[in-house]
Every structure is written in C-alpha cells, then in structure tokens.
Design a protein around this motif. Structure first.
Motif, PDB file in Angstrom:
ATOM      1  N   SER A 192       0.824  -1.212   0.000  1.00 42.22           N
ATOM      2  CA  SER A 192       0.000   0.000   0.000  1.00 42.22           C
ATOM      3  C   SER A 192       0.854   1.257   0.000  1.00 42.22           C
ATOM      4  N   LEU A 193       1.847   1.304   0.883  1.00 41.57           N
ATOM      5  CA  LEU A 193       2.708   2.485   0.963  1.00 41.57           C
ATOM      6  C   LEU A 193       3.497   2.679  -0.325  1.00 41.57           C
ATOM      7  N   SER A 194       3.936   1.572  -0.924  1.00 43.81           N
ATOM      8  CA  SER A 194       4.636   1.678  -2.210  1.00 43.81           C
ATOM      9  C   SER A 194       3.713   2.252  -3.278  1.00 43.81           C
ATOM     10  N   GLY A 195       2.484   1.756  -3.306  1.00 48.63           N
ATOM     11  CA  GLY A 195       1.519   2.249  -4.282  1.00 48.63           C
ATOM     12  C   GLY A 195       1.174   3.704  -4.077  1.00 48.63           C
ATOM     13  N   ILE A 196       1.034   4.124  -2.810  1.00 46.06           N
ATOM     14  CA  ILE A 196       0.712   5.522  -2.510  1.00 46.06           C
ATOM     15  C   ILE A 196       1.853   6.433  -2.952  1.00 46.06           C
ATOM     16  N   CYS A 197       3.094   6.020  -2.686  1.00 52.10           N
ATOM     17  CA  CYS A 197       4.258   6.831  -3.095  1.00 52.10           C
ATOM     18  C   CYS A 197       4.350   6.926  -4.615  1.00 52.10           C
ATOM     19  N   VAL A 257      -6.191  -3.459  -3.369  1.00 54.63           N
ATOM     20  CA  VAL A 257      -5.420  -4.383  -4.204  1.00 54.63           C
ATOM     21  C   VAL A 257      -4.314  -5.040  -3.383  1.00 54.63           C
ATOM     22  N   ALA A 258      -3.586  -4.242  -2.617  1.00 55.56           N
ATOM     23  CA  ALA A 258      -2.504  -4.791  -1.793  1.00 55.56           C
ATOM     24  C   ALA A 258      -3.039  -5.798  -0.784  1.00 55.56           C
ATOM     25  N   MET A 259      -4.196  -5.476  -0.174  1.00 56.07           N
ATOM     26  CA  MET A 259      -4.781  -6.365   0.826  1.00 56.07           C
ATOM     27  C   MET A 259      -5.278  -7.649   0.181  1.00 56.07           C
ATOM     28  N   ALA A 284      -3.299 -11.251  -9.005  1.00 53.75           N
ATOM     29  CA  ALA A 284      -3.363  -9.813  -9.278  1.00 53.75           C
ATOM     30  C   ALA A 284      -4.049  -9.482 -10.593  1.00 53.75           C
ATOM     31  N   TYR A 285      -3.917 -10.366 -11.596  1.00 52.93           N
ATOM     32  CA  TYR A 285      -4.425 -10.040 -12.922  1.00 52.93           C
ATOM     33  C   TYR A 285      -5.910  -9.674 -12.923  1.00 52.93           C
ATOM     34  N   PRO A 286      -6.815 -10.518 -12.418  1.00 52.21           N
ATOM     35  CA  PRO A 286      -8.237 -10.144 -12.432  1.00 52.21           C
ATOM     36  C   PRO A 286      -8.569  -9.003 -11.488  1.00 52.21           C
ATOM     37  N   LEU A 323       0.918  -0.990 -10.675  1.00 48.60           N
ATOM     38  CA  LEU A 323       2.260  -1.149 -10.124  1.00 48.60           C
ATOM     39  C   LEU A 323       2.263  -1.739  -8.721  1.00 48.60           C
ATOM     40  N   VAL A 324       1.213  -1.452  -7.940  1.00 53.26           N
ATOM     41  CA  VAL A 324       1.203  -1.961  -6.563  1.00 53.26           C
ATOM     42  C   VAL A 324       1.026  -3.473  -6.540  1.00 53.26           C
ATOM     43  N   ALA A 325       0.358  -4.042  -7.532  1.00 55.14           N
ATOM     44  CA  ALA A 325       0.094  -5.477  -7.551  1.00 55.14           C
ATOM     45  C   ALA A 325       1.381  -6.308  -7.602  1.00 55.14           C
ATOM     46  N   PRO A 326       2.271  -6.087  -8.575  1.00 56.86           N
ATOM     47  CA  PRO A 326       3.502  -6.892  -8.594  1.00 56.86           C
ATOM     48  C   PRO A 326       4.406  -6.627  -7.389  1.00 56.86           C
ATOM     49  N   ILE A 327       4.421  -5.387  -6.894  1.00 57.27           N
ATOM     50  CA  ILE A 327       5.248  -5.083  -5.720  1.00 57.27           C
ATOM     51  C   ILE A 327       4.764  -5.895  -4.520  1.00 57.27           C
TER      52      ILE A 327
END
Length: 392
Positions: A218-223, A278-280, A309-311, A367-371
């Motif tokens: 989540s934090l990665s995605g927010i940044c 998504v992260a959760m 993550a894909y769907p 981007l947050v999904a693969p991370i």
C-alpha cells in the motif's frame, strides 16, 4: 517445545493487537474533541442552528424565468429544539437563481433554521431556513451501516468501523486544518495518508505477516501514485481552481494556499483506498496459499501472487473509471448536448482533471500489484513453517 513457542508468540501478538485497538479508540476520541483551530465563536454565539418545521409558505414573491426561479419565499416555522423550542417564527428563503444552491420549501418540511439572537440570547432578531434538515437521516444511515458491519463481521467489523471513523476524523481534524494553515499539501497529505493506511491495515490484520505485506504494498503504491500525480500534474497544466469551491477559499482570504498542489494531493488521496484494496487482496490470498501449502517456494508464491493480481487489477481500474465518471455525468451530458467536438471535450480542463485522476490512480494499481506479490513471496516464505501459523 515448538508448539509452546508458537503459542507464546501468538498470545504476544494478540495482546499487542488489543492494545493497538484500544489506543486507536482513545486517539479517535481525542481527535473528536480536538478543535480544528478555525472555529468562529462570534459566529456561533450570534447565530443558533436548530431544527424547525415549516408550518406555512408564501410563494407570491417567487418568479420563474424559463427554468430559473428567483425571489423570496416567506415562511412560518416552528422551532423543534433548543432554547426557543415551540416558538413560531417568520423566516425568509432567498432564491438566487442557482439551482444547485436554491431550494423551495413546502408545508411539513423539516429544515435547519439559523436564528440570529440579541446579545442576551433571549430574543430572536431574525430567522432564515438554511436547508432541508438531513442530520437525522444521516445518523440513521450511519447507524445501519455500523450495525450491519458489526453483525456481519463481528470483531473485524468493529475494527473496520473504527478505522472508518479514525480516517474521517484524521482528514477533518488534522489534514484539512493543516492545509488551511499553509503547510505543504503534497508532503502533509502523503504523511497523513501513510499513517492512516498503517492504522487501517494493522487494525484489521494486527501485527502479522499479512498486515506487513499489505502495508508495504500500500505504501509503495501511494508513493508511486503521488509521484505520478506530481509529474503528470505538471505536464497536464491544470490549475487547482478547476475544483469547486477552490476560488471561494481565495476570496475568503486564504490567498497563501497552493491550490494546485492541493488538487494534486487530492489525486493520490482519492486513489489510496483502491491501492490499499489491491494490496490487501493479494496479501490475503498469498497468506491463504501458504496456509494450505506450507512447503511452497518463494518463486512459486510470487507467481501465484501475479495470477491473483491479474483479475483484481482488471476490475479495480474499471472501478476508478466508474467512480470518477459518475461524478461528472451531467458535465458529459451538457457537452454532448451542445455538440462539442470530442477533441474539445477531452481537452477541457474539467475533463482532463478527471482523466488525470483515473489514469494516475489506475497506474498506481497496476504497479502496486507486482510489488505486493514480490514482497509477499519473500515475507511469507522467509520464516520456519513452525512460526508461520502464529504470525499469519
């Protein structure tokens, strides 16, 4: 021996989670009682806002021109609460010819009345009907939401409700006052967003691997979303005044505000919820995979995370499109009704602002999904299988 160690770790984390829940509950109470710093005691003392019932209306002074109605509606209303409860007063409702602000009352309507009193506060000098009274139905709706959440999800539902209240109070009592005081909008928004995200995830998942993976993603995605909002916000060249009431702030005297930066911060704030979802989703799914197949390897778990993550990404990006498009449906209809060319529509700053919102938010989701999947792959397979269950 291993079972006793696992039990000790489990109890330790359980106690920490309980203390954290209590701490956030107390902090929410403090935030609720905390003044914003922008209260106007003179305005509060001079004007009282109370619930009232419309007894009679006089529309003789109202004049309709095409689809616009202007004039003054004379009202007789009965005060339903407060010091003047039971009193019958004459009031006015001035229509300015702005349909989104004007309202026409009828007999039996419940309204929020603004009473102007004398210095002794024992006599009403004038009264006006401000708007329809909605506080009661808002409270009922919130109560139904809270009851359903707790009945359906139990303790987790209570924690979800607590996170909802805490986030709302953080925005109203901390973020907005700091923005009004001229603090850097992007930096302050990122810090408060990161803190509230951490609180939400820890409340729901506790101090666990699942929570850590979701929080990291989540934090990665927010940044990332914040960086993209700043970068493309500059190239889109959209002023912050594109948003409603932004100019009102400037006219009120807050000329030092960085309106465009506030607009940009609103982009990653509005996308933060979807990013966290998504992260959760990926973290919880990987956690379930590990519980069902403890011997799974890091590479295989990361691959599973990608497949999960894909769907999720496919539906969440469309969710953002629906959310932002719905808010501007009337604008789209007005432009189409006028026969505005497509190139002009998508170049209009209002529409371009929503395109920026949607694409930046969707980019953050992608981007947050693969991370999250990569972080989860390493975190879930890093400890011995004996402690996995205790920490999951």
């Amino acid at each position: 021996m291993a079972d006793r160690f696992s039990y000790f770790i489990s109890m330790k984390f359980k106690k920490s989670n309980q203390l954290f829940t209590i701490s956030i509950s107390l902090l929410s109470i403090v935030l609720f009682l905390l003044p914003t710093g922008f209260e106007n005691p003179i305005l509060v003392e001079k004007n009282q806002r109370v619930k009232a019932l419309i007894l009679e209306t006089n529309n003789e002074d109202l004049h309709t021109h095409a689809v616009v109605t202007v004039g003054t509606q004379d009202l007789k209303m009965e005060i339903s609460e407060g010091k003047f409860k039971g009193d019958t007063l004459n009031a006015h409702n001035v229509l300015m010819g702005q349909k989104k602000l004007d309202k026409i009352f009828k007999e039996g309507d419940k309204v929020l009345a603004v009473l102007t009193t004398n210095k002794q506060k024992d006599k009403v000098i004038s009264a006006r009907a401000d708007d329809f009274y909605r506080i009661n139905i808002e409270l009922i709706l919130f109560a139904l939401f809270a009851i359903f959440l707790i009945v359906f999800a139990g303790l987790t539902g209570f924690k979800a409700l607590l996170s909802f209240v805490f986030t709302a109070l953080s925005i109203w009592k901390v973020l907005i006052p700091l923005l009004l005081k001229g603090f850097n909008p992007i930096l302050i928004s990122l810090l408060i967003l990161a803190f509230t995200t951490a609180v939400i995830i820890i409340l729901i998942n506790g101090f666990s691997k699942k929570g850590f993976v979701a929080l990291t993603g989540s934090l990665s995605g927010i940044c990332i979303t914040g960086f993209l909002a700043v970068l493309f916000g500059y190239f889109f060249n959209i002023p912050g005044t594109v948003k409603d009431f932004s100019e009102t702030l400037l006219y009120t005297g807050f000329t030092n505000l960085k309106i465009t930066d506030i607009f940009i911060s609103g982009i990653f704030i509005s996308a933060a919820g979807a990013v966290m979802d998504v992260a959760m989703d990926i973290s919880a799914s990987q956690n379930e995979v590990v519980l069902k197949k403890p011997e799974i390897g890091t590479k295989e778990l990361i691959t599973s995370g990608f497949h999960i993550a894909y769907p999720v990404i496919g539906t969440m990006t469309t969710t953002l499109l629906f959310a932002y498009s719905g808010g501007f449906m009337f604008l789209f209809m007005a432009l189409m009704a006028k026969g505005t060319p497509m190139v002009s529509i998508f170049n209009t700053n209002f529409i371009a602002a929503e395109i920026l919102n949607t694409l930046v938010g969707s980019f953050g989701l992608v981007l947050v999904a693969p991370i999250t999947a990569i972080v989860g792959g390493y975190i879930y397979t890093s400890k011995s299988k004996k402690t996995t269950g205790a920490l999951a």
